[in-house]
Motif scaffolding. Structure first.
Motif, PDB file in Angstrom:
ATOM      1  N   ASP A  38       0.760  -1.269   0.108  1.00  0.00           N
ATOM      2  CA  ASP A  38      -0.095  -0.034   0.155  1.00  0.00           C
ATOM      3  C   ASP A  38       0.765   1.353   0.039  1.00  0.00           C
ATOM      4  OD1 ASP A  38      -2.359  -1.412   0.107  1.00  0.00           O
ATOM      5  OD2 ASP A  38      -2.674  -1.192   2.010  1.00  0.00           O
ATOM      6  N   CYS A  39       1.897   1.369   0.759  1.00  0.00           N
ATOM      7  CA  CYS A  39       2.820   2.353   0.974  1.00  0.00           C
ATOM      8  C   CYS A  39       4.064   2.691  -0.215  1.00  0.00           C
ATOM      9  CB  CYS A  39       3.068   2.580   2.283  1.00  0.00           C
ATOM     10  SG  CYS A  39       4.715   1.299   2.589  1.00  0.00           S
ATOM     11  N   VAL A  42       7.856   2.571   1.609  1.00  0.00           N
ATOM     12  CA  VAL A  42       8.609   3.075   2.440  1.00  0.00           C
ATOM     13  C   VAL A  42       8.753   2.703   3.780  1.00  0.00           C
ATOM     14  CG1 VAL A  42       8.198   5.276   0.891  1.00  0.00           C
ATOM     15  CG2 VAL A  42       6.561   5.103   2.804  1.00  0.00           C
ATOM     16  N   CYS A  43       8.023   1.592   4.259  1.00  0.00           N
ATOM     17  CA  CYS A  43       7.863   0.855   5.589  1.00  0.00           C
ATOM     18  C   CYS A  43       7.001   1.689   6.274  1.00  0.00           C
ATOM     19  CB  CYS A  43       9.520   1.184   6.088  1.00  0.00           C
ATOM     20  SG  CYS A  43       9.634  -0.082   7.217  1.00  0.00           S
ATOM     21  N   SER A  44       5.769   1.900   5.621  1.00  0.00           N
ATOM     22  CA  SER A  44       4.876   2.410   6.447  1.00  0.00           C
ATOM     23  C   SER A  44       3.612   1.550   6.670  1.00  0.00           C
ATOM     24  CB  SER A  44       4.490   3.891   6.062  1.00  0.00           C
ATOM     25  OG  SER A  44       3.240   4.417   6.163  1.00  0.00           O
ATOM     26  N   ILE A  66      13.841   0.207  12.319  1.00  0.00           N
ATOM     27  CA  ILE A  66      12.407   0.853  12.246  1.00  0.00           C
ATOM     28  C   ILE A  66      11.528  -0.235  11.463  1.00  0.00           C
ATOM     29  CG2 ILE A  66      11.398   2.421  10.248  1.00  0.00           C
ATOM     30  CD1 ILE A  66      13.401   4.343  10.688  1.00  0.00           C
ATOM     31  N   GLU A  67      12.023  -1.206  10.761  1.00  0.00           N
ATOM     32  CA  GLU A  67      11.556  -2.374  10.105  1.00  0.00           C
ATOM     33  C   GLU A  67      10.904  -3.319  11.450  1.00  0.00           C
ATOM     34  OE1 GLU A  67      13.182  -4.573   6.962  1.00  0.00           O
ATOM     35  OE2 GLU A  67      12.048  -6.252   7.737  1.00  0.00           O
ATOM     36  N   ASP A  69      10.503  -2.314  14.364  1.00  0.00           N
ATOM     37  CA  ASP A  69       9.328  -1.802  15.034  1.00  0.00           C
ATOM     38  C   ASP A  69       7.855  -2.045  14.504  1.00  0.00           C
ATOM     39  OD1 ASP A  69      11.061  -0.855  17.237  1.00  0.00           O
ATOM     40  OD2 ASP A  69      11.351   0.907  16.419  1.00  0.00           O
ATOM     41  N   MET A  70       7.998  -1.801  13.078  1.00  0.00           N
ATOM     42  CA  MET A  70       6.871  -2.159  12.444  1.00  0.00           C
ATOM     43  C   MET A  70       6.376  -3.619  12.820  1.00  0.00           C
ATOM     44  SD  MET A  70       5.410   0.441  10.635  1.00  0.00           S
ATOM     45  CE  MET A  70       4.521  -0.266   9.664  1.00  0.00           C
ATOM     46  N   LEU A  73       4.394  -5.207  16.017  1.00  0.00           N
ATOM     47  CA  LEU A  73       3.013  -4.627  16.149  1.00  0.00           C
ATOM     48  C   LEU A  73       2.227  -5.432  14.912  1.00  0.00           C
ATOM     49  CD1 LEU A  73       3.072  -1.140  17.552  1.00  0.00           C
ATOM     50  CD2 LEU A  73       3.057  -3.385  18.938  1.00  0.00           C
ATOM     51  N   GLN A  86      11.601  -4.030   1.993  1.00  0.00           N
ATOM     52  CA  GLN A  86      12.809  -3.648   2.257  1.00  0.00           C
ATOM     53  C   GLN A  86      14.089  -4.478   1.920  1.00  0.00           C
ATOM     54  OE1 GLN A  86      13.092  -0.688   4.168  1.00  0.00           O
ATOM     55  NE2 GLN A  86      11.115  -0.461   3.487  1.00  0.00           N
TER      56      GLN A  86
ATOM     57  N   ARG B  39       1.614   4.218  18.235  1.00  0.00           N
ATOM     58  CA  ARG B  39       1.585   2.782  17.488  1.00  0.00           C
ATOM     59  C   ARG B  39       1.063   1.865  18.274  1.00  0.00           C
ATOM     60  NH1 ARG B  39       6.813   1.578  14.353  1.00  0.00           N
ATOM     61  NH2 ARG B  39       6.558   2.908  12.642  1.00  0.00           N
ATOM     62  N   HIS B  43      -2.467  -0.075  18.553  1.00  0.00           N
ATOM     63  CA  HIS B  43      -2.574  -1.627  18.162  1.00  0.00           C
ATOM     64  C   HIS B  43      -3.585  -2.340  19.517  1.00  0.00           C
ATOM     65  CE1 HIS B  43      -1.257  -5.453  16.533  1.00  0.00           C
ATOM     66  NE2 HIS B  43      -0.739  -5.532  17.761  1.00  0.00           N
ATOM     67  N   GLU B 258       3.834   9.610  -0.026  1.00  0.00           N
ATOM     68  CA  GLU B 258       3.905   9.350   1.389  1.00  0.00           C
ATOM     69  C   GLU B 258       4.375  10.609   2.099  1.00  0.00           C
ATOM     70  OE1 GLU B 258       2.373   6.580   2.414  1.00  0.00           O
ATOM     71  OE2 GLU B 258       1.847   6.165   0.152  1.00  0.00           O
ATOM     72  N   LYS B 316      13.168   7.672   2.015  1.00  0.00           N
ATOM     73  CA  LYS B 316      13.309   6.253   1.552  1.00  0.00           C
ATOM     74  C   LYS B 316      12.409   5.571   2.619  1.00  0.00           C
ATOM     75  CE  LYS B 316      16.007   2.760  -0.288  1.00  0.00           C
ATOM     76  NZ  LYS B 316      16.961   1.914  -0.104  1.00  0.00           N
ATOM     77  N   ASN B 318       9.978   5.885   5.760  1.00  0.00           N
ATOM     78  CA  ASN B 318       9.396   6.875   6.155  1.00  0.00           C
ATOM     79  C   ASN B 318       7.944   6.049   6.748  1.00  0.00           C
ATOM     80  OD1 ASN B 318       7.596   9.031   6.369  1.00  0.00           O
ATOM     81  ND2 ASN B 318       7.580   9.674   3.997  1.00  0.00           N
ATOM     82  N   PRO B 319       8.353   5.651   7.978  1.00  0.00           N
ATOM     83  CA  PRO B 319       7.237   4.713   8.644  1.00  0.00           C
ATOM     84  C   PRO B 319       6.156   5.694   9.216  1.00  0.00           C
ATOM     85  CG  PRO B 319       8.844   4.914  10.103  1.00  0.00           C
ATOM     86  CD  PRO B 319       9.563   5.606   8.712  1.00  0.00           C
ATOM     87  N   ARG B 337      -4.437   8.211  -1.848  1.00  0.00           N
ATOM     88  CA  ARG B 337      -3.157   8.079  -2.455  1.00  0.00           C
ATOM     89  C   ARG B 337      -3.532   8.114  -4.190  1.00  0.00           C
ATOM     90  NH1 ARG B 337      -1.906   3.682   1.527  1.00  0.00           N
ATOM     91  NH2 ARG B 337       0.139   4.664   2.726  1.00  0.00           N
TER      92      ARG B 337
END
Ligand code: HEM
Ligand code: FES
Lengths: 102, 385
Positions: A38-39, A42-44, A66-67, A69-70, A73, A86, B39, B43, B258, B316, B318-319, B337
């Protein structure tokens, strides 16, 4: 050129070939069920979650903070989880098997 | 400050304590300001629920002006999941080629109509028009219906100033009631008819439930899209080099979208009701009080985003949580989007530059925090490519 196998939640195995770009983009191009991207990578969004085959973790490499942490959850997370946007495609990934997480 | 910049009023509170308490009618809100906390709470639906009294998770609270539960927004799992499974295929239709073509045509027509050299008021005469027309595609109803929604103006759903205006909302409620009745009498292939025919967990949806879905589709996609579109125009008016870069490097347009959603954060925050005594950021959160997940603050968290206050077009990693996070993430995100991506494509093809003339900013006030979300009015001139 790398041969990459995606196994979807309904247990269908699809082998695709890629040269460059991310594994997510490759999966979306090939309509792999359960990889939405979907994003755009960009790891969102975490809609590109896969489980790497246990003995191939070193091929895929380690997730960034960062990945991680995603992933922490997301549903169905395991020690073999990666967000495949990624992971860049290269010849080194040839033969890798990825199970779509959702 | 530059005219297109969006400030981050939460920085100090975010760094120093991670939360902030703000008042709202008689139901104060603890805003959570750090990305990780936002977050985690998004959750954890068991402790931070959406399915409270209708209107309570909205800030300012709408408890005293509505009773209709918005669906799936004010429903918790597991029922929430059943509704999402019903709605998601419909809300993914913007990925289809014919949808994208029609949207492109709509936006191209609109952009070409403003290229005449006259100044344009972007909010009412561009963003609202664009948003309303695009919504006919999402609902799969005739294009002409957009004229009525445009005639309502931007203020139908907006609460201006202190009091939330129940009368304004009634226009929409009455309208949706009538539309549901119409679809009942003569089913078609629009969203109303799809909902009327659908079942969730083996049950048909009640009229009240259908209303809850439709109200949310109208309200959730209105100001958010208008803010995203008008902030994008304001940004390009100040940054012609960015428009040029996107023209030259189409491959980064996806990342730019994004980044705009992160930087603009069109929806500042959304509340949850605490179901048991707990802690957020080492701060006690008591059962039956409210917290809010501050997407706008989380999106500037310097512990995650480098140069958080800059628009980095090709960012690049962008969480961001501009579309929310976890169970309740934005159902309209595919549509939103697609709107932004089409807008950027059409601007790159047709517009050389945009001149900023003047604008009146739309500033939200959350006690001491003042945050710009967009504009009340914005006058620009589009110069053809
Ligand atoms: C750039 C534009 C948009 C932004 C920034 C945005 C932002 C958000 C955010 C942050 C949430 C999460 C709320 C929560 O967690 O409680 C959300 C939920 C939602 N949004 Fe959007 N939104 C946008 C456009 C739209 C559009 C165009 C629609 C539909 C027409 C829409 C419909 C919804 C719905 C139905 C939900 C509730 C989903 C659920 O509870 O499962 N949004 N949106
Ligand atoms: S595509 Fe969104 S996180 Fe991978």
């Amino acid at each position: 050129m790398a041969k990459i196998t995606f196994i979807t939640q309904d247990n269908i195995s699809v082998v695709v070939e890629g040269q460059s770009g991310s594994l997510m983009a490759l999966a979306v191009e090939n309509g792999i069920k359960g990889i939405d991207g979907d994003c755009g990578g960009v790891c969102s969004c975490a809609t590109c979650h896969v489980h790497v085959q246990a003995d191939q973790m070193q091929l895929a490499g380690e997730a960034s903070e960062i990945e991680k942490d995603m992933l922490e959850l997301d549903d169905n997370v395991s020690e073999f989880s990666r967000l495949c946007c990624q992971i860049e495609i290269s010849d080194a990934l040839d033969g890798i098997v990825l199970t779509v997480a959702n | 400050m530059k005219h297109s910049a969006i400030n981050d009023p939460f920085e100090q509170a975010r760094v120093e304590q991670g939360y902030a308490q703000v008042s709202d009618q008689d139901d104060p809100v603890t805003m959570l300001l750090r990305l990780k906390d936002v977050r985690k709470c998004a959750h954890n639906w068991q402790t931070f629920q959406s399915g409270a009294v209708p209107g309570r998770i909205v800030v300012p609270s709408e408890v005293s002006i509505r009773t209709t539960r918005q669906i799936p927004f004010e429903v918790d799992p597991p029922l929430h999941k059943s509704f999402r499974e019903l709605l998601e295929p419909w809300f993914k239709r913007p990925l289809q080629a014919d949808y994208q073509q029609q949207l492109h045509q709509q936006i191209e027509t609109l952009v070409k109509s403003v290229l005449l050299g006259e100044p344009v008021e972007v909010i009412e005469d561009f963003a609202l028009v664009l948003q309303s027309r695009a919504l006919t595609l999402l609902l799969n109803i005739p294009f002409a219906e957009s004229e009525l929604w445009i005639s309502w103006g931007t203020h139908v759903f907006r609460s201006e100033g202190e009091a939330l205006d129940g009368d304004k909302a009634n226009i929409l409620y009455d309208y949706i009631d009538a539309q549901i009745d119409k679809a009942m009498a003569k089913p078609g292939d629009d969203l109303y008819s799809m909902l009327l025919a659908a079942e969730v967990n083996g049950n048909k949806l009640s009229k009240e439930e259908i209303k809850g879905v439709m109200i949310l589709t109208f309200a959730g996609g209105r100001d958010t899209v208008i803010n995203a579109v008008s902030n994008t125009i304001a940004y390009f008016s100040e940054h012609p080099e960015s428009l040029q870069r996107l023209r030259d490097e189409p491959e980064i347009r996806g990342r730019a979208i994004e980044e705009f959603v992160r930087y603009f954060s069109p929806l500042t925050h959304m509340g949850r009701v605490v179901t048991e005594d707990t802690q957020v950021c080492e701060h006690a959160a008591k059962a039956d009080t409210r917290v809010s997940l501050c997407w706008a603050s989380a999106n500037r968290d310097a512990s995650v985003f480098e140069n958080p206050n800059e628009v980095v077009l090709d960012r690049k990693m962008n969480p961001h949580v501009g579309f929310g996070f976890s169970h309740h993430n934005c159902l309209g995100a595919t549509h939103a989007r697609q709107i932004l991506s089409t807008l950027i494509n059409v601007l790159c093809e047709n517009v050389q530059s945009i001149d900023f003339i003047d604008g009146q900013e739309n500033i939200e006030h959350w006690d001491e925090f003042k945050r710009k979300v967009g504009y009340h009015n914005l006058n620009v001139k589009f110069n053809p490519a």
